[in-house]
Scaffold this active site. Structure first.
Site, mmCIF file in Angstrom:
data_model
loop_
_atom_site.group_PDB
_atom_site.id
_atom_site.type_symbol
_atom_site.label_atom_id
_atom_site.label_comp_id
_atom_site.label_asym_id
_atom_site.label_seq_id
_atom_site.Cartn_x
_atom_site.Cartn_y
_atom_site.Cartn_z
ATOM 1 N N MET A 1 24.278 9.183 1.200
ATOM 2 C CA MET A 1 24.203 10.468 1.899
ATOM 3 C C MET A 1 24.516 10.298 3.386
ATOM 4 O O MET A 1 25.184 11.142 3.989
ATOM 5 C CB MET A 1 22.820 11.099 1.698
ATOM 6 C CG MET A 1 22.706 12.502 2.242
ATOM 7 S SD MET A 1 23.903 13.636 1.491
ATOM 8 C CE MET A 1 22.955 14.311 0.132
ATOM 9 N N LYS B 1 -17.245 -0.860 6.518
ATOM 10 C CA LYS B 1 -17.749 -1.844 5.561
ATOM 11 C C LYS B 1 -19.280 -1.777 5.430
ATOM 12 O O LYS B 1 -19.817 -1.878 4.331
ATOM 13 C CB LYS B 1 -17.325 -3.243 6.026
ATOM 14 C CG LYS B 1 -17.515 -4.322 4.995
ATOM 15 C CD LYS B 1 -16.908 -5.638 5.477
ATOM 16 C CE LYS B 1 -16.989 -6.683 4.374
ATOM 17 N NZ LYS B 1 -16.358 -7.954 4.794
ATOM 18 N N GLU C 1 0.811 -1.227 0.000
ATOM 19 C CA GLU C 1 0.000 0.000 0.000
ATOM 20 C C GLU C 1 0.841 1.273 0.000
ATOM 21 O O GLU C 1 0.410 2.303 -0.491
ATOM 22 C CB GLU C 1 -0.962 0.013 1.191
ATOM 23 C CG GLU C 1 -2.100 -0.994 1.093
ATOM 24 C CD GLU C 1 -1.741 -2.359 1.666
ATOM 25 O OE1 GLU C 1 -0.543 -2.605 1.929
ATOM 26 O OE2 GLU C 1 -2.659 -3.184 1.850
ATOM 27 N N PHE D 1 -10.854 -7.502 14.218
ATOM 28 C CA PHE D 1 -9.802 -7.933 13.294
ATOM 29 C C PHE D 1 -9.531 -6.823 12.271
ATOM 30 O O PHE D 1 -10.457 -6.288 11.679
ATOM 31 C CB PHE D 1 -10.230 -9.223 12.584
ATOM 32 C CG PHE D 1 -9.213 -9.690 11.579
ATOM 33 C CD1 PHE D 1 -7.946 -10.097 11.998
ATOM 34 C CD2 PHE D 1 -9.504 -9.698 10.224
ATOM 35 C CE1 PHE D 1 -7.000 -10.505 11.076
ATOM 36 C CE2 PHE D 1 -8.555 -10.115 9.297
ATOM 37 C CZ PHE D 1 -7.298 -10.502 9.718
ATOM 38 N N GLN D 2 -8.277 -6.508 12.109
ATOM 39 C CA GLN D 2 -7.821 -5.464 11.191
ATOM 40 C C GLN D 2 -8.469 -4.101 11.479
ATOM 41 O O GLN D 2 -8.724 -3.323 10.559
ATOM 42 C CB GLN D 2 -8.041 -5.876 9.734
ATOM 43 C CG GLN D 2 -7.133 -7.057 9.338
ATOM 44 C CD GLN D 2 -7.031 -7.275 7.843
ATOM 45 O OE1 GLN D 2 -7.986 -7.026 7.103
ATOM 46 N NE2 GLN D 2 -5.883 -7.745 7.384
#
Lengths: 567, 194
Positions: A476, A164, A52, A114-115
């Site tokens: 760097m 949802k 993502e 969950f999640q």
């Protein structure tokens, strides 16, 4: 009456806002929306990323290349938290990104389902605004507001979190046709007359003025106004990293980038100037160095669309909160011609001094330098490609050795300095600008943070050329260790994979370059292929980027490029 | 009380949308920008969708303006004013529980309360609760006076402020969904927009 599910409303809203492509990754809490996508496939293309974070950088790259809102989409919990780095990147660089995230159903919110993650809480400080939609009837106008906030004023990322059950709920779909009016959101536009007069007076009084040209010029589309200001009043222009492209870099009044790795003549000119005209820039610490000694001789005109930027780091004598194009359009008709021949002459002297130290003038038999690679890419692409960099030495050398003539042709993570940004952002940029040649110029460190998107590039057959500048070091950081930590190279040497074999595994045509005389052939090879390509440039391990103002040092206190033979 | 410190306080008043999470946004802004605030109060106004905040900071006017411009950037913040340049009234409320278990302390407390806009609102055999409403300064004076008798518990609401005169700090903002639903009804002929 059109009764739609929340998931369909999301798609309809995207279409209404002119979105053609979105970057995302499915998951449980966003599945209804993915299911709705099927119906819209012909008008709304979904790019399946491999992480993502890639989706957020792609949306950002799309936004930077086009000026339009880039859209990314993820599921709840880990999907959404993986967007965080990309949103923070977009926030720091004022990039209009819309993130849509799934959330657990409303009854489960707060139950550690969950999640489940409190995504609006997590992203609160790194978005311009965010929403949790708790009623499907709020969805359409929330989407409209989200687009409006993302793209207007000082642009920035906006996140819409949709549970949802809201995606599944049905309601009448009405897209508000009226203009969005938000009671607490009024980006400033024009300047007061007295502010214009005050600015004109400071310009008239000045003998050594300089324009500091920032990202805001590009976002406001004020390129021609800035050019007219500079030409009519004969004011030299120094660019910020994100301001590149605000004026063509071959313009005689453009004196190069400012700041930590800016051109010496730019930094010296700022320190000697008696007037700074700061346009759409925010006096970042990488630009000012030590604030206590910054531009002490100069009065300051600061024009920015974000009122809170004025007087934040540097005190403005005339601070104007407004849209640059609008404000300059007010100012220009009243601006008389000025001439600053002595001042420009002095800067020219400094300029010659720095170009004589230029790496490109060295003979470097047998070794490959990053500056040479980048300058050759510039030459071979006619200086006209969109380059998207990652973060580090190659980024600064790109800024120094790839002059940009057009706005929005250098896309780079300036404010947040996000390693891993370059490659996915380049993919996003190509979706936004399919007819432009796109080069992702990345280091071996940063590329490995998001290289999984090679699969995305192949799946989409997206024509992005990847140039890996491989010094087998986090260059760097190594440079800082050399300068400030007595060469203790703690955790900077890298054992890397064979990038060409890796490209082979993904089915990406590739070339390995270890000598300067191989560059042209490899670049032309990449340019000739319609699809992703990869070139690994194996460069000197211990290169330095000069000039350099050490962090916190005075802006005039630069470590200069060594003369040939000194290095 | 440290008079100089009190004098250095600035008042920022903000009208905000009465929506979930708005206080969190503001608190997050203060934390992120490291703004040091003295007190923050929030409460409803005569408009159901509008809350009003009073923020007190120990700082100069420039700092207060910085807070105001940053607050104004929040989408849910409708209007911000820095109050100190205009005449205004301010009130703080304190509930102070003091020891009250002998005649001496009872007398002292009654005597002190008489001299201040303070009331004893609850009395028991051992302790009493005093309610005191006034400016921050006068409340602090009062606290110092009762402190020797023994404060055992205390709470203050923080300052609320309002500008004097006809320079009204208000907004005509109407809840967005209400507006849109009215518009939708108007379209289908079931209602009208006011």
């Amino acid at each position: 009456m059109m009764i739609l599910k929340g998931s369909e409303i999301i798609m309809e809203c995207l279409l209404k806002e002119g979105v053609h492509v979105m970057f995302g990754y499915p998951g449980g809490a966003i599945l209804p929306t993915y299911d709705a996508m099927a119906k819209y496939e012909d008008r709304l293309h979904h790019v399946l990323v491999r992480h993502e974070q890639g989706a957020s950088h792609m949306a950002d790259g799309y936004a930077r290349a086009t000026g339009e809102v880039g859209v990314c989409i993820a599921t709840s919990g880990p999907g959404a938290t993986n967007l965080v780095t990309g949103l923070a990147t977009a926030m720091m660089d004022s990039s209009p990104v819309l993130a849509i995230t799934g959330q657990v159903p409303i009854p489960a919110i707060g139950s550690d389902a969950f999640q489940e993650t409190d995504v609006t809480g997590v992203t609160l400080p790194i978005t311009k605004h965010n929403y949790l939609v708790t009623d499907v009837r709020d969805l359409a106008y929330t989407m409209k507001e989200a687009f409006h906030i993302a793209r207007t004023g000082r642009p920035g990322p906006v996140l819409v979190d949709v549970p949802k059950d809201v995606q599944n709920a049905e309601t009448e779909f009405v897209y508000p046709d009226s203009e969005i009016v938000l009671p607490g959101y009024h980006p400033p536009s024009s300047a007061e007359e007295h502010e214009i007069e005050a600015a004109l007076q400071l310009i008239a009084d000045s003998k050594r003025p300089i324009i500091l040209a920032g990202h805001g010029i590009l976002m406001s589309g004020a390129m021609s106004e800035v050019r007219e200001l500079s030409e009519r009043a004969q004011i030299p222009v120094s660019l910020t990293l994100l301001g590149k492209g605000a004026m063509p870099e071959d313009h005689p009044l453009v004196i190069g980038m400012m700041g930590m790795h800016g051109e010496a003549c730019s930094n010296l000119a700022i320190q000697e100037a008696d007037l700074l005209i700061a346009l759409g820039m925010r006096f970042d610490d990488r630009v000012t160095g030590n604030l206590k000694t910054y531009a002490l001789n100069a009065r300051k005109i600061h024009i920015d669309i974000d009122r809170s930027e004025i007087n934040k780091n540097v005190r403005a004598d005339v601070g104007i909160a407004g849209d640059l194009k609008t404000v300059l359009t007010q100012l220009l008709p009243k601006l008389p011609r000025h001439s600053h021949l002595d001042w420009i002459g002095r800067i020219r002297d400094w300029q010659e001094d720095s170009s004589e130290r230029d790496i490109l003038n060295y003979e470097t038999p047998g070794i490959l330098l990053t500056a040479q690679v980048i300058n050759d890419i510039w030459r071979l692409t006619g200086g006209d490609a969109i380059t998207v960099t990652d973060v580090g030495q190659h980024q600064m050398l790109e800024a120094q050795y790839y002059p940009h003539q057009r706005p929005s042709t250098l896309l780079t993570s300036g404010g947040l300095g996000t390693m891993g940004f370059g490659f996915p952002a380049a993919i996003g940029a190509k979706f936004g600008k399919p007819n432009e040649e796109i080069w992702a110029i990345v280091g071996d460190g940063g590329f490995q943070m998001t290289l999984c998107e090679m699969a995305t590039a192949v799946q989409e057959n997206i024509n992005v050329n990847i140039a890996i500048i491989n010094n087998n070091f986090l260059g760097m950081v190594r440079q800082w260790q050399e300068l400030f930590f007595e060469k203790r190279y703690q955790a900077t040497p890298m054992v890397n994979p064979d990038f060409c074999k890796l490209a082979d595994a993904y089915g990406i045509p590739n070339r390995l370059v270890t000598q300067r005389d191989q560059i042209e052939d490899a670049v032309n090879f990449a340019r000739g292929i319609d699809g992703p390509t990869l070139i690994e440039f194996v460069v000197e391990k211990e290169e330095m980027v000069y000039p350099m103002v050490p962090a916190g040092a005075d802006l005039h206190d630069m470590k200069r490029r060594p003369k040939p033979g000194e290095a | 009380m440290d008079e100089a410190k009190t004098e250095n306080k600035m008042t920022v008043v903000a009208l905000v949308e009465n929506e979930p999470g708005v206080l969190n946004r503001i608190a997050s802004l203060f934390r992120r920008r490291a703004f040091n605030i003295d007190s923050l109060t929030v409460g409803r106004t005569h408009r159901p969708h509008i809350s009003r905040m009073t923020i007190r900071v120990v700082a100069g006017p420039e700092y207060a303006r910085k807070i105001a411009t940053n607050l104004q950037k929040l989408v849910n913040v409708i209007d911000v004013r820095v109050l100190d340049n205009e005449p205004h009234v301010e009130r703080d409320l304190a509930l102070i529980k003091v020891r009250n278990d002998d005649a001496d302390s009872r007398n002292t407390i009654t005597e002190i309360c008489d001299r201040y806009p303070a009331r004893i609102i609850d009395v028991g055999p051992h302790v009493a609760i005093i309610e005191m409403v006034g400016t921050e300064t006068i409340i602090e004076e009062f606290i110092e006076e009762v402190r020797p008798t023994g404060i055992v518990e205390m709470i203050r609401t923080g300052v609320v402020s309002m500008g004097r005169g006809t320079r009204i700090h208000d907004t005509k903002f109407i809840n967005r969904r209400a507006l849109l639903e009215a518009a939708a009804k108007a379209r289908t002929g079931n209602g009208r927009i006011d």
